[in-house]
Design an enzyme around this catalytic site. Sequence first.
Site, short mmCIF file in Angstrom:
data_model
loop_
_atom_site.label_atom_id
_atom_site.label_comp_id
_atom_site.label_asym_id
_atom_site.label_seq_id
_atom_site.Cartn_x
_atom_site.Cartn_y
_atom_site.Cartn_z
N ARG A 241 0.86 -1.18 0.00
CA ARG A 241 0.00 0.00 0.00
C ARG A 241 0.90 1.23 0.00
NH1 ARG A 241 -3.48 -2.91 -1.43
NH2 ARG A 241 -5.51 -3.32 -0.48
N GLU A 270 -4.39 7.49 -4.90
CA GLU A 270 -4.66 6.77 -6.15
C GLU A 270 -6.00 7.21 -6.71
OE1 GLU A 270 -4.32 2.58 -5.37
OE2 GLU A 270 -2.22 2.73 -4.80
N HIS A 289 -1.74 0.23 -9.77
CA HIS A 289 -2.31 -0.69 -8.77
C HIS A 289 -2.91 -1.93 -9.47
CE1 HIS A 289 -4.16 -0.96 -4.50
NE2 HIS A 289 -3.93 -2.17 -4.99
P1 NAP Z 1 -0.78 -11.69 4.85
O1 NAP Z 1 -0.67 -13.11 4.43
O2 NAP Z 1 -1.63 -11.34 6.01
O3 NAP Z 1 0.72 -11.15 5.07
C1 NAP Z 1 1.01 -9.94 5.66
C2 NAP Z 1 2.31 -10.11 6.39
O4 NAP Z 1 2.70 -8.82 6.88
C3 NAP Z 1 2.23 -11.05 7.59
O5 NAP Z 1 3.35 -11.88 7.58
C4 NAP Z 1 2.28 -10.09 8.77
O6 NAP Z 1 2.89 -10.65 9.89
C5 NAP Z 1 3.15 -9.00 8.21
N1 NAP Z 1 3.06 -7.77 8.99
C6 NAP Z 1 1.95 -7.15 9.44
N2 NAP Z 1 2.30 -6.06 10.14
C7 NAP Z 1 3.65 -6.03 10.13
C8 NAP Z 1 4.61 -5.15 10.70
N3 NAP Z 1 4.23 -4.10 11.41
N4 NAP Z 1 5.93 -5.41 10.50
C9 NAP Z 1 6.31 -6.50 9.76
N5 NAP Z 1 5.46 -7.35 9.21
C10 NAP Z 1 4.14 -7.12 9.40
O7 NAP Z 1 -1.32 -10.79 3.65
P2 NAP Z 1 -1.06 -10.97 2.08
O8 NAP Z 1 -2.17 -11.74 1.47
O9 NAP Z 1 0.35 -11.41 1.87
O10 NAP Z 1 -1.21 -9.44 1.62
C11 NAP Z 1 -0.34 -8.46 2.14
C12 NAP Z 1 -0.78 -7.06 1.72
O11 NAP Z 1 -0.51 -6.89 0.33
C13 NAP Z 1 -2.28 -6.79 1.83
O12 NAP Z 1 -2.63 -6.36 3.14
C14 NAP Z 1 -2.51 -5.71 0.80
O13 NAP Z 1 -2.44 -4.43 1.40
C15 NAP Z 1 -1.34 -5.87 -0.16
N6 NAP Z 1 -1.81 -6.27 -1.50
C16 NAP Z 1 -1.55 -5.46 -2.57
C17 NAP Z 1 -1.99 -5.83 -3.82
C18 NAP Z 1 -1.74 -4.95 -5.01
O14 NAP Z 1 -2.58 -4.89 -5.89
N7 NAP Z 1 -0.59 -4.33 -5.10
C19 NAP Z 1 -2.67 -7.03 -4.02
C20 NAP Z 1 -2.90 -7.85 -2.91
C21 NAP Z 1 -2.47 -7.45 -1.66
P3 NAP Z 1 2.06 -11.25 11.12
O15 NAP Z 1 1.79 -12.66 10.72
O16 NAP Z 1 2.98 -11.09 12.25
O17 NAP Z 1 0.80 -10.43 11.25
#
Ligand code: NAP
Length: 325
Positions: A241, A270, A289
């Site tokens: 993000r 955005e 995005h």
């Molecule tokens: P996920 O499986 O929940 O992974 C998020 C990771 O970030 C988890 O390992 C979490 O650790 C970690 N995290 C959270 N807060 C943190 C912090 N303060 N410091 C370090 N690590 C931290 O989610 P995902 O499916 O991989 O998606 C991740 C993010 O990608 C989404 O939230 C979204 O914003 C973004 N995204 C972007 C797009 C795009 O179009 N560019 C598409 C999809 C997703 P913990 O296990 O300790 O909570």
Amino acid sequence: MQPAPRKSVLVFRELPPDQLARLHAAHDVIVANPRKPEQLALFEQALPRVQGMIGSSYPVDAGLLERAASLEVISSISVGVDNYPLPALRERGITLCHTPGVLTETTADTIFALVMATSRRLVELALHVREGRWNRNIGEDLFGWDVHGKTMGIIGFGRIGQAVARRAALGFNMRVLYSGRRDVQAPGLEGKTTRVSLEALLAAADIVVLTLPLTAETRGMIGRGELQAMKPGAILINGARGAIVQEDALLDALNDGRLRAAGLDVFATEPLPLDSPLRLHPRVTALPHIGSATHETRHGMAELATTNLLQALAGERPAALYALG
Ligand code: NAP
């Protein structure tokens, strides 16, 4: 058996026809995208009487929730839930669903495309050809750097972070570091990743990749200090993000030569404002995005979000419930 009562559903972003048909079959459906000025009035009129909402990419704030007095469920067509007021949802007992998993590999592909594009200067060099400037062999001034064998540092080692790591470690023989709150045993990556502190990651990684959610804790997390702590000449990729990175500090780090390049799929605002210096910056590869934007994956997300909404409105546990705590 009595048929389940029909409820009112507000679709606030376009759904594919087959998914819209599933909703119509069970409920009364209003389609109104508040981002389109001509549909905003219809959206606002519908808010007070709907039990369900499905959509994405629109900030649902606490004020909007107050206008949605009958709301029971929000089904977001996204994995990120930063557009929703989590404490207010919890307080009102509103169910929130999202779309984890179905977009993981596609988003990792997009992020890796940015790794390649920034490292090998693909956009710049494709324009070189398109604009008729390829009139002799390119010189060193247009060379890139290798991706294979480099060190990647992943901040946010969840589903998408691990999928990027698999591409990096298994496909490109990269050393993979990650930082986070816990040790993660990523399937297929046994012995191939190392958890380090954020400081150690920034100091060692040639390519830093952001794949963590936007939360109160991560907003602005990559600022001047973190960018200065990065290895000189490193690349920053943001596939998470926009607001996680302080964009003015990023611009300074690019302009003073600290960073080689940045690959950005997401921005603090955005669509990216036309006057944003990031838009035309020669060392920024900016995408609109598109992390999950393939036909297959966007359909899969819409299908999961529709299933979530139908289940939640029927009083069942949705397939992908977001735990509000
Ligand atoms: P996920 O499986 O929940 O992974 C998020 C990771 O970030 C988890 O390992 C979490 O650790 C970690 N995290 C959270 N807060 C943190 C912090 N303060 N410091 C370090 N690590 C931290 O989610 P995902 O499916 O991989 O998606 C991740 C993010 O990608 C989404 O939230 C979204 O914003 C973004 N995204 C972007 C797009 C795009 O179009 N560019 C598409 C999809 C997703 P913990 O296990 O300790 O909570």
